[in-house]
Design a protein around this motif. Structure first.
Motif, PDB file in Angstrom:
ATOM      1  N   GLU A   1     -15.552  -7.014  -4.494  1.00 52.09           N
ATOM      2  CA  GLU A   1     -14.799  -6.231  -3.507  1.00 52.09           C
ATOM      3  C   GLU A   1     -13.402  -5.910  -4.025  1.00 52.09           C
ATOM      4  O   GLU A   1     -12.788  -4.953  -3.597  1.00 52.09           O
ATOM      5  N   ASN A   2     -12.908  -6.764  -4.928  1.00 47.05           N
ATOM      6  CA  ASN A   2     -11.535  -6.580  -5.376  1.00 47.05           C
ATOM      7  C   ASN A   2     -11.455  -5.614  -6.550  1.00 47.05           C
ATOM      8  O   ASN A   2     -11.014  -5.962  -7.632  1.00 47.05           O
ATOM      9  N   ASN A   3     -11.923  -4.395  -6.303  1.00 45.49           N
ATOM     10  CA  ASN A   3     -11.784  -3.355  -7.299  1.00 45.49           C
ATOM     11  C   ASN A   3     -10.453  -2.677  -7.042  1.00 45.49           C
ATOM     12  O   ASN A   3     -10.098  -2.404  -5.900  1.00 45.49           O
ATOM     13  N   LEU A   4      -9.721  -2.423  -8.125  1.00 49.47           N
ATOM     14  CA  LEU A   4      -8.371  -1.870  -7.918  1.00 49.47           C
ATOM     15  C   LEU A   4      -8.383  -0.528  -7.194  1.00 49.47           C
ATOM     16  O   LEU A   4      -7.428  -0.147  -6.534  1.00 49.47           O
ATOM     17  N   ASN A   5      -9.527   0.213  -7.290  1.00 47.11           N
ATOM     18  CA  ASN A   5      -9.608   1.510  -6.604  1.00 47.11           C
ATOM     19  C   ASN A   5      -9.531   1.344  -5.103  1.00 47.11           C
ATOM     20  O   ASN A   5      -9.294   2.295  -4.382  1.00 47.11           O
ATOM     21  N   LYS A   6      -9.800   0.140  -4.647  1.00 48.54           N
ATOM     22  CA  LYS A   6      -9.814  -0.067  -3.202  1.00 48.54           C
ATOM     23  C   LYS A   6      -8.443  -0.421  -2.653  1.00 48.54           C
ATOM     24  O   LYS A   6      -8.325  -0.783  -1.486  1.00 48.54           O
ATOM     25  N   PHE A   7      -7.451  -0.391  -3.503  1.00 43.09           N
ATOM     26  CA  PHE A   7      -6.099  -0.690  -3.027  1.00 43.09           C
ATOM     27  C   PHE A   7      -5.192   0.527  -3.241  1.00 43.09           C
ATOM     28  O   PHE A   7      -5.328   1.236  -4.245  1.00 43.09           O
ATOM     29  N   ALA A   8      -4.308   0.701  -2.261  1.00 43.85           N
ATOM     30  CA  ALA A   8      -3.427   1.862  -2.318  1.00 43.85           C
ATOM     31  C   ALA A   8      -2.370   1.687  -3.391  1.00 43.85           C
ATOM     32  O   ALA A   8      -1.912   0.573  -3.642  1.00 43.85           O
ATOM     33  N   THR A   9      -2.001   2.808  -4.032  1.00 44.03           N
ATOM     34  CA  THR A   9      -0.931   2.738  -5.030  1.00 44.03           C
ATOM     35  C   THR A   9       0.348   3.371  -4.492  1.00 44.03           C
ATOM     36  O   THR A   9       1.410   3.174  -5.058  1.00 44.03           O
ATOM     37  N   THR A  10       0.206   4.128  -3.430  1.00 45.37           N
ATOM     38  CA  THR A  10       1.410   4.733  -2.840  1.00 45.37           C
ATOM     39  C   THR A  10       1.504   4.304  -1.387  1.00 45.37           C
ATOM     40  O   THR A  10       0.484   4.042  -0.747  1.00 45.37           O
ATOM     41  N   PRO A  11       2.716   4.217  -0.856  1.00 46.97           N
ATOM     42  CA  PRO A  11       2.854   3.809   0.539  1.00 46.97           C
ATOM     43  C   PRO A  11       2.238   4.828   1.483  1.00 46.97           C
ATOM     44  O   PRO A  11       2.100   6.003   1.145  1.00 46.97           O
ATOM     45  N   ALA A  12       1.834   4.351   2.633  1.00 44.67           N
ATOM     46  CA  ALA A  12       1.230   5.236   3.624  1.00 44.67           C
ATOM     47  C   ALA A  12       2.318   6.172   4.151  1.00 44.67           C
ATOM     48  O   ALA A  12       3.471   5.770   4.298  1.00 44.67           O
ATOM     49  N   ASN A  13       1.912   7.410   4.394  1.00 42.31           N
ATOM     50  CA  ASN A  13       2.859   8.355   4.963  1.00 42.31           C
ATOM     51  C   ASN A  13       2.863   8.172   6.475  1.00 42.31           C
ATOM     52  O   ASN A  13       2.029   8.714   7.189  1.00 42.31           O
ATOM     53  N   THR A  14       3.765   7.371   6.940  1.00 40.73           N
ATOM     54  CA  THR A  14       3.719   6.986   8.356  1.00 40.73           C
ATOM     55  C   THR A  14       3.968   8.159   9.290  1.00 40.73           C
ATOM     56  O   THR A  14       3.439   8.203  10.397  1.00 40.73           O
ATOM     57  N   ASP A  15       4.774   9.145   8.831  1.00 40.86           N
ATOM     58  CA  ASP A  15       5.076  10.291   9.708  1.00 40.86           C
ATOM     59  C   ASP A  15       3.823  11.110  10.000  1.00 40.86           C
ATOM     60  O   ASP A  15       3.663  11.687  11.066  1.00 40.86           O
ATOM     61  N   SER A  16       2.932  11.132   9.006  1.00 38.60           N
ATOM     62  CA  SER A  16       1.772  12.012   9.174  1.00 38.60           C
ATOM     63  C   SER A  16       0.710  11.411  10.084  1.00 38.60           C
ATOM     64  O   SER A  16      -0.188  12.119  10.533  1.00 38.60           O
ATOM     65  N   LEU A  17       0.820  10.156  10.344  1.00 36.07           N
ATOM     66  CA  LEU A  17      -0.268   9.527  11.110  1.00 36.07           C
ATOM     67  C   LEU A  17      -0.450  10.146  12.505  1.00 36.07           C
ATOM     68  O   LEU A  17      -1.568  10.515  12.845  1.00 36.07           O
ATOM     69  N   PRO A  18       0.614  10.263  13.284  1.00 38.88           N
ATOM     70  CA  PRO A  18       0.415  10.853  14.598  1.00 38.88           C
ATOM     71  C   PRO A  18      -0.126  12.284  14.504  1.00 38.88           C
ATOM     72  O   PRO A  18      -0.981  12.680  15.272  1.00 38.88           O
ATOM     73  N   LYS A  19       0.384  12.993  13.453  1.00 44.08           N
ATOM     74  CA  LYS A  19      -0.082  14.371  13.263  1.00 44.08           C
ATOM     75  C   LYS A  19      -1.583  14.393  13.053  1.00 44.08           C
ATOM     76  O   LYS A  19      -2.301  15.198  13.611  1.00 44.08           O
ATOM     77  N   LYS A  20      -2.028  13.501  12.205  1.00 38.62           N
ATOM     78  CA  LYS A  20      -3.457  13.445  11.878  1.00 38.62           C
ATOM     79  C   LYS A  20      -4.283  13.311  13.142  1.00 38.62           C
ATOM     80  O   LYS A  20      -5.282  13.989  13.324  1.00 38.62           O
TER      81      LYS A  20
END
Lengths: 240, 721
Positions: B436-455
């Motif tokens: 399960e611990n494949n590096l592809n499964k982890f984010a490399t950039t922070p989440a864009n918190t502003d876009s969440l409500p928009k989404k």
């Protein structure tokens, strides 16, 4: 506290080693022998019941009047360890004893003296050491098997001073179980038991006892056939 | 002269306590000359003690001889376990308090000695010889010096009133009088509780006489009552594992109202307890104080100051973390370190300790067959229950991810610490072992918190298929720990070491297979040891025919002989052998004692984990040992003999009696003792932290010293060239 702790430590160390042996350094067990010594020399007395008493003037009858006497047989053994669990050995002994009174008539004289018997035994064999008794060749409890060659000369001086001799050669398979325990680091005592089966038993069954010479031979065979059937061994040895 | 010495000692202890720089704390060690009591021969101790006991009326002559053997032997085992500290700040402080008590007492207390035991249990105990042990956990939980003074005077009373001797005598009399029935056992406990009450009362008296505040003495019972709880009650701070985008989900946090109340009860049933319950003890104390024994003094500190005691307690609490880690008591250790970190933020010792705990948790979680700690939270009390809950809810791979995050963050903050570098490398081996611990499964950039409500707003405009695809994509990518590695995932070293760890794991698999094949056909030895650190052999013979005295004497004598045997054999084989714990060597010093103590801690911690490749916390100090003794190998020898009477066996008897000639054989079997010996020789590698060699044999029989020597020769021969 420390005891318990250490016990746990050692036990867990062992468990760890055993459970994970696949990843450990693989060590081929080297032969250490006993303190690194491979050879030992051992002098022992075999105490045995016999019908050929060692001393000439032994009164007839022996044990319970059964004609059984005790005899001792000195032996010198050299052992060489092949590995921690096995050794080869060579041994030899000189034997001198008297036969029981010989009965027979030569001319007009009835012979009633004791014949003299002199001989030697040499042989070789192999020993196996018990690991579960902390044994390490050439020390500790061991089981041995060996082939012995026995050579006897029996002489009898007739009343008319004519010598009468008879020579015997036979082989035997000797099995023994002995315990070599150290007294000091290299000096040890030996206690054990041995038994042997020899080719004379066959001779005895097929021999004939015509004439005095044959009678002498026959009596030798009879005396020697069961001689080494039960021997208690007591000895001292030294690891070289 | 005596006063000057005491003053010097006092000044020395004060300066030492302050000099213990908490910022560069590592571990507690003994200092000063080694006490005679540690190196004195056991038979001398027993003889001296026996002579003294024979003059006393508290114990009969017959019991005195057995009692002196048992107690001295146990005391020796404890002292030589390496868990005892002397000349350290804690012991020195306690000695300072003892001096104050001595001054107030009418009795001769010069023979009293105090030592500190490396244990997190809140405890103190005294032996009849006048040796008082206090634990690190006790100092860590006490509030002030007055409480320590009360505990010491309580223990002093046990010594002065000869409670140990009397209890032993009482128990022996009870055994004589009646079979060990229920009544007798409770009689014994009753007797023990009476002694404790007496010690409480006399302890109060002495401590008050010395000038301590009576109310504080009374508060000691409060410390004892809650001693099973951590050193403080503070909510678990989840933010230490979180970052700007990664927040611990509410599923992992325990509801506030589900937390158990503190259940410690004062009034427990103490019929089968050696000590009266806290309610009784408090009541006794209150009665005593109300009878005009109370003092007007409000002194909580006489020997030290509030600051020096606070300093001391901090030292004790820091050491407690070491002990938690050594005992693999990781959850308690983690909570303990969190509390300490609040007060000492960024303290290198604490952050390293926490990294170690996370590393330890990841290793145990991934590979251990036996786990010494528990994540079960239902019966836990206090704020620590939240931590138990959190760890319980984490799946193994999630726990290892958090561990990786923690170890790496700590290491990146202290880039020069070699031990942390080693830990971060090792933790990755565990990390990559989960699919399960494949590096592809982890984010490399922070989440864009502003876009969440928009989404969410946009979602209403998406078609059915877009929605499904988006949902599936989210499920694929966003695990609960999607952003957990954000702070380290962009570090070049991290990526490189992840690859290394993967390669290493693959290689290990290959070599495992190879070695497994090779095991069938062993190749030549590749252990080529010409220098080894040796612990003194452990010999124990359990013989039910012999008295305790004879057994102890034989054990001691054989141990001494075996040291000689080991040295002789090592000389013969050209191995350079240095004994680390030879207390009988006249040149044995405190330095040796500290080395042995370290080694003991190391082995204890390492061998708790039953697999390979585990780096214990103490491993950061062992390179000094390796260098000093010129060897990375530690040898342990154990020899245990058991001699037992054979039980009556009717079946054997019948079989043998069937032929009359078999009877002697039966009698020989029945009347000779059943003897068995166990021989163990193990070599441990301090550099790889793995065992290198072990040789163990079981023998049916007793081994003479020469056969033992032959076995030792054999073992040593196997590890040489």
């Amino acid at each position: 506290m420390r005891k318990i702790q250490y016990t746990l430590l050692t036990i867990s160390a062992i468990l760890l080693t055993l459970s994970a042996s696949a990843q450990l350094v693989v060590i081929k067990e080297k032969n250490s022998y006993y303190h690194g010594k491979r050879s030992s020399i051992n002098f022992n007395f075999g105490l045995q019941p016999t019908i050929s008493p060692k001393k000439k003037d032994t009164p007839s009858g022996g044990f319970l009047g059964l004609g059984i006497y005790s005899n001792s047989k000195p032996e010198l053994t050299y052992k060489f360890a092949l590995n921690n669990r096995a050794a080869v050995f060579a041994k030899g002994s000189l034997i001198q004893s008297s036969r029981d009174i010989l009965y027979g008539t030569v001319g007009n004289t009835r012979e009633t003296k004791r014949p003299e018997m002199k001989g030697n035994t040499i042989g070789f064999g192999m020993s196996w050491y018990h690991n579960n008794k902390a044994a390490m060749a050439p020390m500790g409890r061991n089981f041995s098997a060996g082939i012995m060659r026995h050579k006897y000369n029996v002489s009898y001086t007739l009343s008319n001073n004519n010598p009468l001799t008879s020579e015997l050669k036979y082989y035997s398979l000797e099995l023994s179980y002995c315990n070599n325990q150290p007294i000091t680091k290299y000096l040890y005592y030996q206690l054990g038991f041995s038994t042997s089966f020899n080719t004379l038993i066959v001779d005895r069954l097929t021999g004939d006892n015509d004439g005095l010479a044959n009678a002498l031979k026959f009596q030798d065979v009879e005396g020697l056939a069961y001689r080494d059937i039960a021997v208690i061994r007591v000895g001292l040895g030294y690891v070289l | 002269m005596k006063k000057i010495t005491t003053l010097l000692l006092f000044l020395f202890t004060l300066s030492y306590a302050h000099a213990q720089d908490i910022e560069s704390y590592t571990r507690l060690q003994s200092s000063g000359p080694i006490p005679d009591f540690f190196v004195k021969f056991l038979d001398e101790k027993i003889a001296d003690d026996n002579d003294k006991l024979r003059e006393e009326e508290s114990i009969t002559r017959k019991n005195a001889s057995e009692f002196s053997v048992i107690t001295n032997y146990r005391l020796q085992q404890l002292i030589q376990s390496g868990k005892v500290l002397y000349g350290d700040p804690l012991t020195n402080y306690a000695n300072g308090v003892l001096d104050k008590l001595k001054a107030a007492s009418d009795q001769d207390l010069d023979h009293i000695q105090i030592y500190t035991l490396k244990s997190n249990e809140v405890n103190a105990f005294a032996t009849h010889q006048g040796v008082i042990f206090i634990t690190v956990g006790l100092i860590g939980q006490l509030e002030n010096e007055a409480q320590l003074a009360f505990i010491l005077s309580h223990e002093l009373t046990h010594v002065l009133e000869k409670h140990s001797q009397l209890s032993y005598q009482y128990s022996q009399d009870l055994i004589k009088k009646s079979r060990y029935g229920d009544g007798t056992i409770s009689d014994f406990y009753q007797y023990s509780r009476e002694n404790e009450s007496e010690a409480d009362q006399a302890g109060f008296e002495l401590a008050i006489k010395a000038g301590y505040d009576a109310e504080e003495l009374y508060n000691t019972f409060r410390v004892l009552l809650y001693s099973y709880l951590p050193i403080d009650e503070q909510p678990v701070d989840y933010s230490q594992w979180e970052n700007e985008s990664f927040k611990i989900a509410d599923d992992y946090k325990m509801d506030k109202d589900r937390v158990n109340d503190i259940s410690a009860e004062e009034d427990v049933d103490d019929e089968y307890l050696t000590h009266p319950n806290i309610a009784t003890r408090r009541k006794g104390a209150r009665v005593f104080l109300n009878n005009g024994n109370s003092s007007s003094s409000t002194k909580k500190f006489i020997y030290g100051t509030p600051e020096s005691f606070e300093n001391l307690r901090t030292v004790a609490r820091f050491e407690m973390l070491n002990i938690f880690i050594q005992r693999a008591d990781y959850v308690k250790g983690l909570y303990h370190s969190m509390i300490l970190l609040k007060k000492h933020p960024n303290n290198a010792f604490l952050t390293n300790g926490q990294a170690m705990i996370w590393y330890g948790l990841s290793v145990y979680e991934t590979r251990a067959n036996y786990v010494p700690y528990t994540f079960s939270y239902r019966k836990k009390e206090g704020e620590i229950q939240h931590l138990y809950f959190f760890l319980n809810k984490l799946k193994s791979e999630e726990l290892v991810t958090i561990a990786t995050q923690q170890v790496w963050q700590t290491s990146l903050k202290n880039p020069e610490n070699e031990f942390l570098k080693k830990l971060r490398k090792e933790v990755l081996s565990e990390f990559v072992s989960y699919e399960e611990n494949n590096l592809n499964k982890f984010a490399t950039t922070p989440a864009n918190t502003d876009s969440l409500p928009k989404k969410i707003a946009d979602d209403t405009k998406l078609s059915k298929y877009d929605k499904i695809e988006k949902k599936r994509k989210k499920e694929d990518v966003d695990g609960p720990l999607y952003y957990a590695l954000l702070n380290i995932i962009n570090d070049d070293n991290f990526i490189k070491e992840i690859d290394d760890a993967q390669l290493k794991n693959e290689k290990k698999k290959e070599t495992d297979e190879k070695v497994a094949k090779a095991n069938k056909k062993p190749k030549k030895s590749s252990l080529d040891i010409n220098s080894i650190i040796m612990t003194t052999p452990n010999f124990n013979e359990k013989d039910d025919r012999k008295s305790a005295k004879a057994t102890v004497a034989k054990d001691e004598l054989t141990k001494e002989k075996l040291v000689g045997v080991l040295e002789d054999n090592a000389n013969q084989l050209g191995i350079n052998m240095s004994f680390i714990d030879n207390f009988k060597d006249p040149n044995f010093t405190t330095e040796n004692y500290n080395d042995f103590s370290l080694l003991n801690d190391y082995l204890g911690e390492r061998l708790k984990f039953d697999g390979l490749d585990f780096t214990p916390y103490s491993a950061q100090y062992t390179p000094a040992l390796t260098e000093k003794y010129g060897s990375q190998y530690v040898g342990i020898v154990g020899l245990y003999t058991q001699i037992e009477r054979r039980p009556f066996n009717a079946a054997y008897l019948l079989v043998c009696a069937a032929s009359i000639y078999g009877l002697p054989l039966y009698f020989k079997w029945q009347f000779t003792k059943d003897k068995s010996s166990d021989y163990t020789f193990a070599v441990f590698n301090l550099e790889s932290n793995n065992p290198s060699f072990s040789n163990s044999n079981f023998f049916n029989g007793e081994m003479s010293i020469h056969l033992q020597s032959a076995q030792i020769y054999n073992s040593l021969n196997q590890i040489t060239k």
